[in-house]
Motif scaffolding. Structure first.
Motif, PDB file in Angstrom:
ATOM      1  N   VAL A  54      17.416 -44.841   8.466  1.00  0.00           N
ATOM      2  CA  VAL A  54      17.663 -44.812   7.049  1.00  0.00           C
ATOM      3  C   VAL A  54      17.609 -43.505   6.201  1.00  0.00           C
ATOM      4  O   VAL A  54      17.146 -42.586   6.643  1.00  0.00           O
ATOM      5  N   VAL A  55      18.162 -43.365   4.804  1.00  0.00           N
ATOM      6  CA  VAL A  55      18.335 -42.436   3.989  1.00  0.00           C
ATOM      7  C   VAL A  55      17.675 -42.972   2.711  1.00  0.00           C
ATOM      8  O   VAL A  55      18.177 -43.829   2.074  1.00  0.00           O
ATOM      9  N   VAL A  56      16.283 -42.442   2.652  1.00  0.00           N
ATOM     10  CA  VAL A  56      15.721 -43.032   1.361  1.00  0.00           C
ATOM     11  C   VAL A  56      15.931 -42.051   0.394  1.00  0.00           C
ATOM     12  O   VAL A  56      15.612 -40.866   0.229  1.00  0.00           O
ATOM     13  N   ARG A  57      16.613 -42.528  -0.809  1.00  0.00           N
ATOM     14  CA  ARG A  57      17.151 -41.754  -1.833  1.00  0.00           C
ATOM     15  C   ARG A  57      16.066 -41.747  -2.970  1.00  0.00           C
ATOM     16  O   ARG A  57      15.523 -42.956  -3.110  1.00  0.00           O
ATOM     17  N   GLY A  76       6.031 -52.121  -7.027  1.00  0.00           N
ATOM     18  CA  GLY A  76       6.284 -53.333  -6.251  1.00  0.00           C
ATOM     19  C   GLY A  76       7.736 -53.490  -5.882  1.00  0.00           C
ATOM     20  O   GLY A  76       8.639 -52.828  -6.520  1.00  0.00           O
ATOM     21  N   GLY A  77       7.793 -54.082  -4.874  1.00  0.00           N
ATOM     22  CA  GLY A  77       9.183 -54.349  -4.337  1.00  0.00           C
ATOM     23  C   GLY A  77       9.977 -53.121  -3.424  1.00  0.00           C
ATOM     24  O   GLY A  77      10.996 -53.280  -3.299  1.00  0.00           O
ATOM     25  N   LEU A  78       9.132 -52.248  -3.285  1.00  0.00           N
ATOM     26  CA  LEU A  78       9.458 -51.121  -2.317  1.00  0.00           C
ATOM     27  C   LEU A  78       9.780 -51.583  -0.817  1.00  0.00           C
ATOM     28  O   LEU A  78       8.996 -52.362  -0.422  1.00  0.00           O
ATOM     29  N   GLN A 138      15.599 -44.925  -5.440  1.00  0.00           N
ATOM     30  CA  GLN A 138      17.144 -45.383  -5.298  1.00  0.00           C
ATOM     31  C   GLN A 138      17.327 -46.218  -4.361  1.00  0.00           C
ATOM     32  O   GLN A 138      16.484 -46.210  -3.395  1.00  0.00           O
ATOM     33  N   PRO A 139      18.260 -47.054  -4.259  1.00  0.00           N
ATOM     34  CA  PRO A 139      18.415 -47.982  -3.259  1.00  0.00           C
ATOM     35  C   PRO A 139      18.517 -47.221  -1.926  1.00  0.00           C
ATOM     36  O   PRO A 139      19.310 -46.090  -1.775  1.00  0.00           O
ATOM     37  N   VAL A 146      16.597 -36.290  -4.215  1.00  0.00           N
ATOM     38  CA  VAL A 146      15.944 -35.844  -3.022  1.00  0.00           C
ATOM     39  C   VAL A 146      16.043 -36.778  -1.995  1.00  0.00           C
ATOM     40  O   VAL A 146      15.868 -38.134  -2.328  1.00  0.00           O
ATOM     41  N   ASN A 147      16.844 -36.742  -0.803  1.00  0.00           N
ATOM     42  CA  ASN A 147      17.114 -37.878   0.059  1.00  0.00           C
ATOM     43  C   ASN A 147      16.194 -37.397   1.387  1.00  0.00           C
ATOM     44  O   ASN A 147      15.979 -36.289   1.766  1.00  0.00           O
ATOM     45  N   TYR A 148      15.490 -38.389   1.903  1.00  0.00           N
ATOM     46  CA  TYR A 148      14.861 -38.431   3.228  1.00  0.00           C
ATOM     47  C   TYR A 148      15.462 -39.115   4.338  1.00  0.00           C
ATOM     48  O   TYR A 148      15.674 -40.319   4.033  1.00  0.00           O
ATOM     49  N   ARG A 149      15.851 -38.198   5.362  1.00  0.00           N
ATOM     50  CA  ARG A 149      16.175 -39.012   6.432  1.00  0.00           C
ATOM     51  C   ARG A 149      15.005 -39.508   7.313  1.00  0.00           C
ATOM     52  O   ARG A 149      14.056 -38.768   7.721  1.00  0.00           O
ATOM     53  N   MET A 150      14.903 -40.737   7.732  1.00  0.00           N
ATOM     54  CA  MET A 150      13.931 -41.568   8.372  1.00  0.00           C
ATOM     55  C   MET A 150      14.508 -42.253   9.437  1.00  0.00           C
ATOM     56  O   MET A 150      15.490 -42.749   9.553  1.00  0.00           O
ATOM     57  N   TYR A 151      13.398 -42.549  10.544  1.00  0.00           N
ATOM     58  CA  TYR A 151      13.786 -43.256  11.890  1.00  0.00           C
ATOM     59  C   TYR A 151      12.739 -44.243  11.919  1.00  0.00           C
ATOM     60  O   TYR A 151      11.604 -44.016  11.644  1.00  0.00           O
TER      61      TYR A 151
END
Length: 211
Positions: free
Chosen positions: A134-137, A27-29, A123-124, A150-155
């Motif tokens: 964004v970078v999804v951490r 929840g809250g993602l 993570q935030p 693990v960080n995901y670079r996304m657009y």
């Protein structure tokens, strides 16, 4: 390059997290996190079926179908080839994109089948000024071991949020393959020779003759 591919089989596993998150975290993602979580859930649900995973070609097709809508290989391929993309013919660009995608998907597929005891904790998000990159951490957790960052670079494009790079413990998929392929092109003498090598390895792996 074979060692790099084996290492990135683990990247494949971490790419979308094989296991769902702990209860209470879904929840809250934010939307980019929801994309990653949704892929994770689809893969986990299907790949727990041992009868299904006994057919590797079938698994590969399934994994490709799940991740393809959320992974932009039209962006990844030029980033990976770097300067070699600029001088490549349209035909070689298309061949490289397809063979590179096949290589990653089959590596991811094998990792998804072999590893199944992971959880994913978000993570935030790190967002750019316009919010379209964004970078999804996240952290990947497994019993008895330290968490892996693990960080995901996304657009954000017309088709929604898509991944164009992943960074594991500070190591970028794009940067590592760019370095490896640049060395291979120099050794083999041409981009075409590299693509032929990838195609041969992919065909052998999908026929059950290779890894």
């Amino acid at each position: 390059m074979q060692k790099l591919i084996k290492n990135y089989a683990i990247f494949g596993l971490l790419f979308f997290g094989l296991m769902p998150m702990a209860q209470g975290m879904a929840g809250g993602l934010q939307e980019p996190q929801q994309v990653i979580q949704g892929i994770s859930d689809q893969l986990h649900q299907k790949l727990q079926n041992k009868a299904f995973t006994s057919n590797f070609a079938q698994v590969t097709r399934f994994v490709d179908g799940v991740i393809q809508p959320h992974t932009d290989f039209d962006v990844i391929a030029p980033l990976v080839l770097g300067k070699h993309w600029k001088t490549a013919s349209p035909g070689d660009r298309e061949r490289f994109k397809n063979e590179f995608r096949t290589m990653l998907v089959r590596s991811y597929s094998r990792a998804f089948v072999e590893y199944n005891n992971w959880t994913l904790r978000f993570q935030p998000i790190d967002a750019g000024g316009d919010g379209k990159k964004v970078v999804v951490r996240s952290e990947v957790l497994q019993p008895g071991l330290n968490p892996v960052q693990v960080n995901y670079r996304m657009y954000l494009g017309k088709g929604g949020w898509k991944v164009y790079d992943i960074i594991i413990a500070g190591v970028s998929l794009v940067t590592n393959y760019r370095s490896s392929f640049s060395e291979d092109i120099q050794k083999k003498g041409s981009l075409g020779a590299l693509i032929d090598s990838l195609a041969k390895r992919n065909a052998e792996a999908l026929s059950g003759k290779g890894s």
